[in-house]
Design a protein around this motif. Structure first.
Motif, PDB file in Angstrom:
ATOM      1  N   LEU A  80       0.813  -1.217   0.000  1.00  0.00           N
ATOM      2  CA  LEU A  80       0.000   0.000   0.000  1.00  0.00           C
ATOM      3  C   LEU A  80       0.844   1.263   0.000  1.00  0.00           C
ATOM      4  O   LEU A  80       0.482   2.257  -0.638  1.00  0.00           O
ATOM      5  CB  LEU A  80      -0.941  -0.006   1.213  1.00  0.00           C
ATOM      6  N   GLU A  81       1.950   1.257   0.697  1.00  0.00           N
ATOM      7  CA  GLU A  81       2.786   2.462   0.756  1.00  0.00           C
ATOM      8  C   GLU A  81       3.331   2.817  -0.622  1.00  0.00           C
ATOM      9  O   GLU A  81       3.309   3.988  -1.038  1.00  0.00           O
ATOM     10  CB  GLU A  81       3.940   2.250   1.746  1.00  0.00           C
ATOM     11  N   MET A  82       3.803   1.833  -1.329  1.00  0.00           N
ATOM     12  CA  MET A  82       4.322   2.066  -2.682  1.00  0.00           C
ATOM     13  C   MET A  82       3.202   2.545  -3.613  1.00  0.00           C
ATOM     14  O   MET A  82       3.387   3.488  -4.399  1.00  0.00           O
ATOM     15  CB  MET A  82       4.949   0.785  -3.232  1.00  0.00           C
ATOM     16  N   LEU A  83       2.051   1.911  -3.511  1.00  0.00           N
ATOM     17  CA  LEU A  83       0.910   2.269  -4.345  1.00  0.00           C
ATOM     18  C   LEU A  83       0.457   3.696  -4.074  1.00  0.00           C
ATOM     19  O   LEU A  83       0.240   4.489  -5.008  1.00  0.00           O
ATOM     20  CB  LEU A  83      -0.240   1.291  -4.102  1.00  0.00           C
ATOM     21  N   SER A  84       0.332   4.054  -2.802  1.00  0.00           N
ATOM     22  CA  SER A  84      -0.130   5.390  -2.419  1.00  0.00           C
ATOM     23  C   SER A  84       0.861   6.462  -2.843  1.00  0.00           C
ATOM     24  O   SER A  84       0.467   7.551  -3.289  1.00  0.00           O
ATOM     25  CB  SER A  84      -0.363   5.449  -0.908  1.00  0.00           C
ATOM     26  N   SER A  85       2.153   6.177  -2.702  1.00  0.00           N
ATOM     27  CA  SER A  85       3.183   7.145  -3.095  1.00  0.00           C
ATOM     28  C   SER A  85       3.126   7.417  -4.597  1.00  0.00           C
ATOM     29  O   SER A  85       3.231   8.576  -5.022  1.00  0.00           O
ATOM     30  CB  SER A  85       4.571   6.609  -2.718  1.00  0.00           C
ATOM     31  N   TYR A  86       2.954   6.383  -5.370  1.00  0.00           N
ATOM     32  CA  TYR A  86       2.862   6.544  -6.826  1.00  0.00           C
ATOM     33  C   TYR A  86       1.668   7.428  -7.192  1.00  0.00           C
ATOM     34  O   TYR A  86       1.795   8.363  -8.005  1.00  0.00           O
ATOM     35  CB  TYR A  86       2.730   5.173  -7.479  1.00  0.00           C
ATOM     36  N   LEU A  87       0.522   7.156  -6.600  1.00  0.00           N
ATOM     37  CA  LEU A  87      -0.695   7.926  -6.919  1.00  0.00           C
ATOM     38  C   LEU A  87      -0.577   9.374  -6.450  1.00  0.00           C
ATOM     39  O   LEU A  87      -1.030  10.291  -7.126  1.00  0.00           O
ATOM     40  CB  LEU A  87      -1.906   7.247  -6.287  1.00  0.00           C
ATOM     41  N   LYS A  88       0.059   9.565  -5.297  1.00  0.00           N
ATOM     42  CA  LYS A  88       0.230  10.925  -4.759  1.00  0.00           C
ATOM     43  C   LYS A  88       1.149  11.746  -5.646  1.00  0.00           C
ATOM     44  O   LYS A  88       0.897  12.912  -5.953  1.00  0.00           O
ATOM     45  CB  LYS A  88       0.777  10.849  -3.341  1.00  0.00           C
ATOM     46  N   ASN A  89       2.250  11.122  -6.085  1.00  0.00           N
ATOM     47  CA  ASN A  89       3.197  11.804  -6.980  1.00  0.00           C
ATOM     48  C   ASN A  89       2.543  12.114  -8.313  1.00  0.00           C
ATOM     49  O   ASN A  89       2.802  13.175  -8.919  1.00  0.00           O
ATOM     50  CB  ASN A  89       4.441  10.932  -7.190  1.00  0.00           C
ATOM     51  N   LYS A  90       1.724  11.202  -8.772  1.00  0.00           N
ATOM     52  CA  LYS A  90       1.014  11.423 -10.026  1.00  0.00           C
ATOM     53  C   LYS A  90       0.094  12.636  -9.925  1.00  0.00           C
ATOM     54  O   LYS A  90      -0.016  13.443 -10.870  1.00  0.00           O
ATOM     55  CB  LYS A  90       0.209  10.162 -10.366  1.00  0.00           C
ATOM     56  N   LYS A  91      -0.509  12.803  -8.765  1.00  0.00           N
ATOM     57  CA  LYS A  91      -1.408  13.950  -8.529  1.00  0.00           C
ATOM     58  C   LYS A  91      -0.596  15.248  -8.534  1.00  0.00           C
ATOM     59  O   LYS A  91      -1.015  16.260  -9.130  1.00  0.00           O
ATOM     60  CB  LYS A  91      -2.144  13.778  -7.211  1.00  0.00           C
ATOM     61  N   ASN A  92       0.554  15.247  -7.879  1.00  0.00           N
ATOM     62  CA  ASN A  92       1.367  16.454  -7.744  1.00  0.00           C
ATOM     63  C   ASN A  92       2.000  16.858  -9.059  1.00  0.00           C
ATOM     64  O   ASN A  92       2.301  18.037  -9.298  1.00  0.00           O
ATOM     65  CB  ASN A  92       2.447  16.251  -6.677  1.00  0.00           C
ATOM     66  N   ASN A  93       2.237  15.884  -9.913  1.00  0.00           N
ATOM     67  CA  ASN A  93       2.825  16.177 -11.216  1.00  0.00           C
ATOM     68  C   ASN A  93       1.793  16.556 -12.255  1.00  0.00           C
ATOM     69  O   ASN A  93       2.085  17.032 -13.308  1.00  0.00           O
ATOM     70  CB  ASN A  93       3.645  14.968 -11.720  1.00  0.00           C
TER      71      ASN A  93
END
Length: 301
Positions: free
Chosen positions: A288-301
């Motif tokens: 979950l941590e890896m998944l959430s980080s990817y989605l969060k970074n995608k949002k910020n970019n």
């Protein structure tokens, strides 16, 4: 001779022998009580908290009439019989706190269910219900309600008045959407709508601010709504076996989920058996941590 004859006459007066001559048959406990002229109240079990009465798996098609006179009963278990009708006399048991009717053949409930004002727990799972009477919404103290494995497709609008309801199981029915009245149940901490015909989760899900367990597996849900990420109290979210392809970028808000879960009984995010688009399947495998980080970074970019 006289003594022998006297003993013989005594045997003939045995009520069991008079009613059922010949082959010995097994009597149900309540039959035995009534045949011997005992008070049916002798069948009650008086615990520390509740007075209970149980007739489980007796093969009953009708409820014995003497039950309606046991007004002190607080816990009543009539589960796994062959009952097709719940008589209106159930309203006489005004002290009921727990009523278990699971595993029968009930198609409806009497309006007199509304008279059970002390009722907190009601099990109606595994019956043949096609509707639930609006009068059930008068049971304002209800905290636990199981309606799973029936034939329901809607709930009365008045269910919104069940303000103390904490646990609701609507799984294995015919719902095509979560009934609107459910989103008014502010105390709800458990909601199971698995194995229905759902294609979406309404934005109103965010109104359930106390929800800790939400199960919507085995449906045809197309998307994971952002509004679900606002239910930050969630500790178990099961969306297995749906039609979800993408995940919301705000998934990181569901911090109490803690992990990707694979065992049905574990807390966490259950998202297997969905056609997730790449690279999501690999990220799910990473946790979950890896998944959430990817989605969060995608949002910020």
């Amino acid at each position: 001779m006289g003594a022998r004859q006297s003993r013989g006459n005594s045997k003939d007066k045995d009520p069991k022998r008079l009613l059922l001559p010949g082959r010995r048959q097994k009597f149900a406990s309540w039959d035995d009580t009534l045949l011997l002229g005992r008070d049916p109240r002798s069948l009650l079990k008086r615990g520390m908290r509740h007075v209970s009465f149980s007739l489980v798996t007796k093969g009953m098609t009708d409820i014995p009439d003497f039950l309606w006179g046991l007004s002190e009963v607080q816990k009543l278990n009539l589960s796994h019989n062959q009952l097709r009708v719940l008589p209106p006399e159930v309203g006489k048991l005004s002290r009921l706190v727990v009523l278990n009717l699971c595993g029968n053949h009930l198609k409806s409930l009497p309006r007199e269910i509304s008279l059970l004002q002390s009722l907190k727990v009601l099990f109606l799972n595994m019956n043949c219900l096609t509707e639930v009477p609006a009068e059930l919404s008068s049971c304002r103290n209800l905290e636990v309600l199981s309606l799973s494995h029936n034939r329901l497709s809607q709930l009365p609008a008045g269910f919104a008045d069940l303000s103390r309801l904490r646990k609701l199981n609507l799984s294995n029915n015919c719902f095509i959407h979560i009934p609107i009245c459910v989103f008014s149940l502010k105390e709800l901490d458990f909601l199971h709508v698995g194995a229905n015909r759902l294609e979406n989760i309404a934005e109103s899900i965010q109104c359930l601010g106390s929800l800790q367990i939400f199960i919507a597996e085995n449906n045809s849900i197309h998307s994971f709504p952002r509004s679900l990420c606002l239910v930050t109290s969630l500790e178990l979210l099961n969306l297995n076996n749906n039609d979800i392809q993408t995940l919301p970028e705000d998934l990181y808000l569901l911090s109490r989920l803690g992990r990707i879960a694979w065992n049905p009984m574990d807390k966490g995010l259950h998202i297997s058996q969905n056609p997730l688009s790449k690279p999501l399947p690999e990220l799910v495998e990473g946790g979950l941590e890896m998944l959430s980080s990817y989605l969060k970074n995608k949002k910020n970019n």
